[in-house]
Design a protein around this motif. Structure first.
Motif, PDB file in Angstrom:
ATOM      1  N   LYS A 109      -2.094   3.653  -0.069  1.00 32.81           N
ATOM      2  CA  LYS A 109      -1.398   3.362  -1.640  1.00 32.81           C
ATOM      3  C   LYS A 109      -0.474   2.627  -1.768  1.00 32.81           C
ATOM      4  O   LYS A 109       0.652   2.987  -2.332  1.00 32.81           O
ATOM      5  N   CYS A 110      -0.584   1.278  -1.330  1.00 37.67           N
ATOM      6  CA  CYS A 110       0.435   0.142  -1.362  1.00 37.67           C
ATOM      7  C   CYS A 110      -0.086  -0.811  -2.320  1.00 37.67           C
ATOM      8  O   CYS A 110       0.102  -2.074  -2.222  1.00 37.67           O
ATOM      9  N   GLU A 111      -0.526  -0.209  -3.522  1.00 38.29           N
ATOM     10  CA  GLU A 111      -0.827  -1.357  -4.657  1.00 38.29           C
ATOM     11  C   GLU A 111       0.585  -1.751  -4.929  1.00 38.29           C
ATOM     12  O   GLU A 111       1.584  -1.318  -5.227  1.00 38.29           O
ATOM     13  N   GLY A 112       0.460  -3.141  -5.301  1.00 40.62           N
ATOM     14  CA  GLY A 112       1.714  -4.004  -5.628  1.00 40.62           C
ATOM     15  C   GLY A 112       2.419  -3.962  -4.664  1.00 40.62           C
ATOM     16  O   GLY A 112       2.221  -4.537  -3.446  1.00 40.62           O
ATOM     17  N   ARG A 113       3.755  -3.582  -5.041  1.00 48.89           N
ATOM     18  CA  ARG A 113       4.780  -3.546  -4.021  1.00 48.89           C
ATOM     19  C   ARG A 113       5.157  -2.034  -3.634  1.00 48.89           C
ATOM     20  O   ARG A 113       6.228  -1.850  -2.803  1.00 48.89           O
ATOM     21  N   ALA A 114       4.340  -1.222  -3.937  1.00 50.26           N
ATOM     22  CA  ALA A 114       4.785   0.171  -3.671  1.00 50.26           C
ATOM     23  C   ALA A 114       4.540   0.385  -2.085  1.00 50.26           C
ATOM     24  O   ALA A 114       3.818   0.026  -1.453  1.00 50.26           O
ATOM     25  N   GLY A 115       5.661   1.403  -1.668  1.00 53.62           N
ATOM     26  CA  GLY A 115       5.728   1.766  -0.439  1.00 53.62           C
ATOM     27  C   GLY A 115       6.282   0.679   0.443  1.00 53.62           C
ATOM     28  O   GLY A 115       5.839   0.790   1.755  1.00 53.62           O
ATOM     29  N   ASP A 131       0.267   7.778   4.057  1.00 56.33           N
ATOM     30  CA  ASP A 131       0.798   7.477   2.737  1.00 56.33           C
ATOM     31  C   ASP A 131       2.013   6.963   2.291  1.00 56.33           C
ATOM     32  O   ASP A 131       3.152   7.362   2.602  1.00 56.33           O
ATOM     33  N   ALA A 132       2.186   5.523   2.053  1.00 60.24           N
ATOM     34  CA  ALA A 132       3.165   5.015   1.803  1.00 60.24           C
ATOM     35  C   ALA A 132       4.067   5.374   0.602  1.00 60.24           C
ATOM     36  O   ALA A 132       5.318   5.081   0.599  1.00 60.24           O
ATOM     37  N   ARG A 133       3.511   6.009  -0.291  1.00 60.33           N
ATOM     38  CA  ARG A 133       4.186   6.451  -1.467  1.00 60.33           C
ATOM     39  C   ARG A 133       5.179   7.626  -1.110  1.00 60.33           C
ATOM     40  O   ARG A 133       6.172   7.852  -1.791  1.00 60.33           O
TER      41      ARG A 133
END
Length: 457
Positions: free
Chosen positions: A120-126, A91-93
């Motif tokens: 869970k890397c939507e956009g630049r998240a994580g 989980d990158a978040r």
């Protein structure tokens, strides 16, 4: 034969979401609650032209005792052993955790090819987690979003070498056909067999006994199975899709969202099954909920077989068997002659009789009767017991035919079909069952108005 891919990772990182994404439908239950998935589930996946089998697994936890978590880990171990490549999901978040590090080390020690996915890397998240993930020693992490479908091109590139390797093996060994456990084509000869019942009656134990291996997670805890797990199998050369389901409790007792999802999954399994084995507990046979489930199966028009589990418990077995059969005859007369098989799923006693009974019931469920035989029979029964008079006028049953099987469905053409009493329809149904040997399956008898040859139409 396609290659196999196992999705592994700690609880609640999005494994089932990725599984659903790869197979193209919402087959696995998804919820924010950690540990939703407990059994391993296989599905036919497709990604950019790649065809492979994907295995969804329970969340990895550090447990080696007799607990449920340890048993779930054992199932995951077997999935990794079967797979050609493992997808380790993090989980990158929430960032890298000690559990991620531990299981990356465990995976490296097994020598199994692995691909690291940061979910869970939507956009630049994580983005920060991506750099940390290099420390896991599994190469460059691939940023994906299982929910939104991002990163699937990069995953395709990573999986392609395994597809090429398997293709080269097939060319060397000759092509082999595999049975797709999620294919639901109507022309598929596979018998779809669902095992249903109340919680903790031994459904998963029965599935394991039939398969001859510990394929399903079992234990003393009620409600272990949450998903309906489909398993490709064969019995005496006949392909069967065996479906283990979650236990069905009374609707009033189902309050949690997760259990509601499990119940809906079980109901879906019943609707798509050909034959249903209703498993009941010999120590508490045919409770109200058992009859409700049986009524539901009959209403859906499925072939039904009653299996009485834990047969080694009752002392007076003959009395229990008589009580079960009498109760079924009274409560479900629409499936008169329903087959009842006493078994012990734990020891295997009686289990060898179950599948032959299922196949016989399935054949009856598929039976077709020639129209000529039906109309000769109709003439005989109406002569012996004519339909009643309605407003001084005799009801005439002119013609009868079978319009479909699965379940056997018949149409009777009459001059005033709406006036035919239900009691007379039941009389005809019972006569059909006895004359044409149709025990234990639901029959549909419908009436229609016959065409008047003197009408100006």
């Amino acid at each position: 034969m396609s290659f196999k891919v196992a999705i592994i990772g700690r609880p609640n990182v999005g494994k089932s979401t990725l599984f659903n994404r790869l197979i193209g439908k919402r087959l696995a239950l998804v919820d924010d609650t950690p540990g939703v998935t407990r059994d391993r589930r296989e599905g036919a996946a497709s990604l950019g032209g790649l065809k492979f089998t994907v295995i969804d697994t329970a969340g990895l936890e550090e447990a080696f005792d007799d607990s449920m978590e340890a048993r779930m880990r054992t199932q995951t171990n077997r999935a990794v052993e079967e797979a050609d490549v493992a997808l380790l999901l993090i989980d990158a978040r929430s960032g890298l955790t000690p559990l991620d590090t531990h299981f990356a080390k465990w995976l490296r020690g097994r020598g199994k090819p692995a691909i690291l996915l940061a979910n869970k890397c939507e956009g630049r998240a994580g983005a920060d987690t991506l750099y940390e993930a290099y420390a896991l020693g599994l190469g460059e992490p691939i940023a994906i979003s299982a929910e939104h479908g991002e990163g699937m091109v990069e995953l395709f590139d990573a999986l392609q070498p395994f597809a090429q390797a398997r293709e080269e093996e097939e060319q060397a060994d000759g092509d082999m056909d595999i049975l797709d456990p999620t294919d639901e084509r109507s022309d598929d000869p596979t018998l779809q067999l669902a095992i249903v019942g109340r919680p903790n009656v031994g459904k998963s134990t029965l599935v394991n006994q039939l398969l001859g291996e510990d394929r399903m997670l079992t234990g003393p805890e009620a409600g272990i199975t949450r998903d309906s797990i489909s398993i490709a199998w064969s019995f005496q050369g006949r392909p069967i899709r065996l479906i283990d389901t979650a236990g069905l409790r009374r609707k009033a007792k189902v309050s949690e969202k997760l259990e509601s999802l499990s119940v809906n999954d079980t109901l879906r399994a019943i609707r798509f099954a050909h034959c249903v084995v209703l498993l009941i507990d010999a120590s508490a046979p045919l409770e109200k909920q058992d009859l409700a489930i049986a009524g539901m199966v009959v209403e859906e028009g499925r072939a039904l077989v009653l299996a009485v589990n834990k047969w080694d418990i009752p002392e007076d077995r003959d009395a229990v068997l008589r009580a079960v059969r009498d109760r079924m005859e009274t409560s479900l007369p629409q499936v008169k002659g329903l087959p009842v098989v006493p078994i012990s799923a734990l020891t295997g006693n009686g289990v060898p009789r179950l599948l032959p009974t299922v196949l016989r019931t399935y054949d009856v469920w598929n039976k077709r009767i020639p129209t000529g035989h039906l109309n000769r029979w109709l003439a005989e029964v109406t002569e012996q017991h004519p339909p009643p008079m309605v407003r001084g006028r005799r009801l005439r049953l002119r013609y009868m035919t079978q319009v479909k099987a699965r379940p056997p469905t018949f149409v009777i053409f009459a001059n005033v079909p709406e006036e035919l009493p239900d009691s007379y329809v039941r009389y005809l149904t019972n006569g059909l069952r006895e004359t044409f040997d149709l025990p234990g399956v639901p029959l549909r008898v419908k009436t229609r108005r016959g065409r008047n040859p003197y009408s100006k139409e």
